[in-house]
Structure formats: C-alpha cells, structure tokens
Design a protein around this motif. Structure first.
Motif, mmCIF file in Angstrom:
data_model
loop_
_atom_site.group_PDB
_atom_site.id
_atom_site.type_symbol
_atom_site.label_atom_id
_atom_site.label_comp_id
_atom_site.label_asym_id
_atom_site.label_seq_id
_atom_site.Cartn_x
_atom_site.Cartn_y
_atom_site.Cartn_z
ATOM 1 N N VAL A 102 -5.988 -2.373 -0.717
ATOM 2 C CA VAL A 102 -4.972 -2.244 -1.409
ATOM 3 C C VAL A 102 -4.101 -1.228 -1.139
ATOM 4 O O VAL A 102 -4.121 0.063 -1.113
ATOM 5 C CB VAL A 102 -5.381 -2.035 -2.889
ATOM 6 N N GLY A 103 -2.830 -1.531 -0.037
ATOM 7 C CA GLY A 103 -2.089 -0.402 0.511
ATOM 8 C C GLY A 103 -0.669 -0.762 0.741
ATOM 9 O O GLY A 103 -0.304 -1.560 -0.519
ATOM 10 N N THR A 104 0.053 0.010 1.466
ATOM 11 C CA THR A 104 1.359 -0.226 1.589
ATOM 12 C C THR A 104 1.814 -0.703 3.030
ATOM 13 O O THR A 104 0.919 -0.463 3.797
ATOM 14 C CB THR A 104 2.155 1.245 1.581
ATOM 15 N N THR A 105 2.869 -0.942 3.340
ATOM 16 C CA THR A 105 3.173 -1.681 4.526
ATOM 17 C C THR A 105 4.696 -1.709 4.912
ATOM 18 O O THR A 105 5.416 -1.655 3.734
ATOM 19 C CB THR A 105 2.720 -2.974 4.727
ATOM 20 N N GLY A 106 5.255 -1.552 6.211
ATOM 21 C CA GLY A 106 6.666 -1.863 6.236
ATOM 22 C C GLY A 106 6.886 -3.132 6.776
ATOM 23 O O GLY A 106 6.441 -3.580 7.650
ATOM 24 N N ALA A 107 8.015 -3.724 6.042
ATOM 25 C CA ALA A 107 8.594 -4.971 6.543
ATOM 26 C C ALA A 107 9.026 -5.092 7.764
ATOM 27 O O ALA A 107 9.832 -4.151 8.466
ATOM 28 C CB ALA A 107 9.369 -5.552 5.416
ATOM 29 N N GLU A 158 11.905 -7.493 0.646
ATOM 30 C CA GLU A 158 12.487 -6.015 0.069
ATOM 31 C C GLU A 158 11.403 -5.355 -0.085
ATOM 32 O O GLU A 158 10.184 -5.476 -0.514
ATOM 33 C CB GLU A 158 13.147 -6.650 -1.152
ATOM 34 N N ILE A 159 11.793 -3.804 -0.153
ATOM 35 C CA ILE A 159 10.862 -2.760 -0.605
ATOM 36 C C ILE A 159 10.377 -3.266 -2.022
ATOM 37 O O ILE A 159 11.263 -3.827 -2.822
ATOM 38 C CB ILE A 159 11.847 -1.524 -1.042
ATOM 39 N N GLY A 160 9.180 -3.230 -2.282
ATOM 40 C CA GLY A 160 8.667 -3.671 -3.344
ATOM 41 C C GLY A 160 7.833 -4.912 -3.575
ATOM 42 O O GLY A 160 7.007 -5.021 -4.316
ATOM 43 N N ASP A 161 8.396 -5.694 -2.542
ATOM 44 C CA ASP A 161 7.643 -7.082 -2.289
ATOM 45 C C ASP A 161 6.276 -6.792 -1.842
ATOM 46 O O ASP A 161 5.727 -5.887 -1.260
ATOM 47 C CB ASP A 161 8.311 -7.658 -1.114
ATOM 48 N N MET A 162 5.313 -7.918 -2.101
ATOM 49 C CA MET A 162 3.884 -7.830 -1.781
ATOM 50 C C MET A 162 3.700 -8.718 -0.723
ATOM 51 O O MET A 162 4.124 -9.854 -0.649
ATOM 52 C CB MET A 162 3.229 -7.962 -3.030
ATOM 53 N N ALA A 188 -13.762 -9.570 3.695
ATOM 54 C CA ALA A 188 -12.630 -8.653 3.701
ATOM 55 C C ALA A 188 -11.296 -9.452 3.157
ATOM 56 O O ALA A 188 -11.097 -10.510 3.692
ATOM 57 C CB ALA A 188 -12.426 -7.813 4.855
ATOM 58 N N GLY A 189 -10.260 -8.307 2.832
ATOM 59 C CA GLY A 189 -8.983 -9.110 2.565
ATOM 60 C C GLY A 189 -8.002 -8.104 2.336
ATOM 61 O O GLY A 189 -8.380 -6.629 2.251
ATOM 62 N N ALA A 190 -6.876 -8.146 2.285
ATOM 63 C CA ALA A 190 -5.714 -7.200 1.936
ATOM 64 C C ALA A 190 -4.451 -7.773 1.522
ATOM 65 O O ALA A 190 -4.243 -8.659 1.740
ATOM 66 C CB ALA A 190 -5.457 -6.505 3.395
ATOM 67 N N ILE A 191 -4.101 -6.774 0.300
ATOM 68 C CA ILE A 191 -2.611 -6.848 -0.094
ATOM 69 C C ILE A 191 -2.102 -5.449 -0.159
ATOM 70 O O ILE A 191 -2.550 -4.599 -0.373
ATOM 71 C CB ILE A 191 -2.762 -7.479 -1.671
ATOM 72 N N CYS A 192 -0.794 -5.828 0.241
ATOM 73 C CA CYS A 192 -0.231 -4.688 0.717
ATOM 74 C C CYS A 192 1.473 -4.577 -0.103
ATOM 75 O O CYS A 192 1.973 -5.716 0.172
ATOM 76 C CB CYS A 192 0.220 -4.305 2.133
ATOM 77 N N THR A 193 1.910 -3.377 -0.490
ATOM 78 C CA THR A 193 3.264 -3.420 -1.162
ATOM 79 C C THR A 193 4.133 -2.787 -0.049
ATOM 80 O O THR A 193 3.742 -1.793 0.565
ATOM 81 C CB THR A 193 3.336 -2.580 -2.304
#
Length: 242
Positions: free
Chosen positions: A88-93, A99-103, A195-200
């Motif tokens: 559960v992380g963050t990422t740069g598009a 957009e910022i805040g998208d998942m 394993a899996g990943a979702i990032c904002t």
C-alpha cells in the motif's frame, strides 16, 4: 527459529496476510482504521502491528524506502509464516491525465532496480498474484472507486529519474514509477507467497510535478486523502482473501 534480525519477530508472532506500506507512519494510519491493533515490534524502518478488521486478523509491516529494505521484509515475513503481502504505497505517474490522488493497481513491475537481479534474471517477470490483484480491483469497484490498472516500474534512484527515463517509460505505456514492487513481486513468487500492490499517485513526472513540490509536507492533500481510500480498498481485499 530465532527472532529475525531486522523485523524482530519469530514464527507465531504474525498473521497469514500482511499489508506492507513503505512509510512506518502509514502503519499507524492503517491500524487506526482497524477494529483493534497491537504493536508487535519496531526496529529501524520496520514497524509491525497485528490488527483485526471485520473479524479478519492481519499484520501491518512497513518496509522503508526501496527494494533492498523491502526484500529484507519479504524474506523475514516469509520465514515467520506470512503467506500474502499487499503493498500500500505511493507512486509517480508516467502518463498524462493520471492525476495526483488517483490510484493504481499494478499488473506487473519493470525491474529498473538492482535487488531482484541478485535473485534472478531480469527476464523473469515481476508480477502480482492473480487473486490478490483481482481482490484489489474488486475492492475498488465495490467502493465505486476508479483505479488505473496496468504495469508500473520500480526504480532505485529517486533523484536520477532523467527526462530520457521518463520518456521511455511513458512510450512503453508504463503507468507510474515507485521503488519497491519489483522486489516484492519477484521474491513473493520465488517463495510461494501471494503479492499485490495498490499505490496512490503523489506526482506526475510527465507533467513535471513531483511529491513535495507543491506543499510543505511530502504528500499533497488530495494524495493524503486518497491514501486513506486506498487503505480501505486494501483492507477489503484482506477480507476477500481470508
């Protein structure tokens, strides 16, 4: 088996499924949305909490920044019996219009990092478990949340992501770049874990924005809000996978 040297846990201390944010502070944020929680261990970048959400027991473990520290976490989590991990992380598009805040839910991670290469050839895929991927997408849909689903890149050098790198990633259709998923996916596969990943999204490199550039804090307000929504999706996925 003795306690693991970094996570400071041993078999029986943790639950079968773990949410693994990078930021130790996010461990508390996830725990705050659970019905109950208890700190198990805390050392260096690793903070571990056992929690219960809607009757399902889970563990929350921070991994720090980058694939080397994430790999240590996966190694030691597996040794004490954890079977499923969800980043559960963050990422740069890397695509205009994200957009910022998208998942983003990752369907795979390009190995632009060095850690996984110590375990296997770069030609081996770094991909999530299908059931975990599906649970994250289903969790988003059940909450009427829109997420981008597709491949991401994992990179070691945050400040060395040149215009050429960004252009190549964009042309390849890579949705975003972060720093842990390739090692998490690769090690989990090798060790028989899911394993899996979702990032904002915290910035868009194609559009020239990077986290920390628009606010006094690391994450813009919209990204902070949607981190909590991504946490909710990941907790729903835990329930679905239990």
């Amino acid at each position: 088996m003795a306690k693991q040297p970094h996570l400071l846990v041993e078999p029986g201390d943790l639950n079968d499924i773990a949410l693994i944010p990078g930021d130790p502070g996010r461990v508390d944020r996830i725990a705050g949305l659970c019905d109950s929680s208890e700190v198990v261990a805390e050392n260096r970048e690793y903070k571990l909490v056992n929690a219960t959400y809607e009757g399902v027991d889970l563990t929350i473990c921070s991994t720090g920044i980058g694939c080397p520290s994430a790999a240590i976490a996966i190694e030691e989590l597996e040794r004490v019996g954890v079977e499923t991990v969800i980043r559960v992380g963050t990422t740069g598009a890397l695509q205009s219009g994200i957009e910022i805040g998208d998942m983003i839910v990752a369907t795979g991670a390009a190995k632009d990092e060095g850690t996984s290469k110590r375990y296997e050839s770069v030609t081996y895929p770094a991909v999530p478990d299908y059931d975990v991927l599906s649970a994250l997408v289903d969790g988003a849909e059940s909450r009427d949340e829109e997420v981008h689903v597709g491949p991401i890149a994992s990179d070691d050098a945050f400040y060395a992501e040149t215009d050429e790198y960004v252009e190549n990633w964009e042309e390849a259709g890579i949705l975003s770049v972060e720093m842990e998923a390739a090692a998490v996916f690769s090690l989990a596969r090798r060790k028989g874990m899911a394993a899996g990943a979702i990032c904002t999204v915290d910035g868009n490199l194609v559009e020239g924005t990077q986290k920390g550039e628009t606010d006094d804090e690391e994450l813009p307000e919209k990204a902070k809000d949607n981190v909590e929504r991504a946490i909710g999706i990941s907790l729903d996925a835990v329930v679905a996978l239990s």
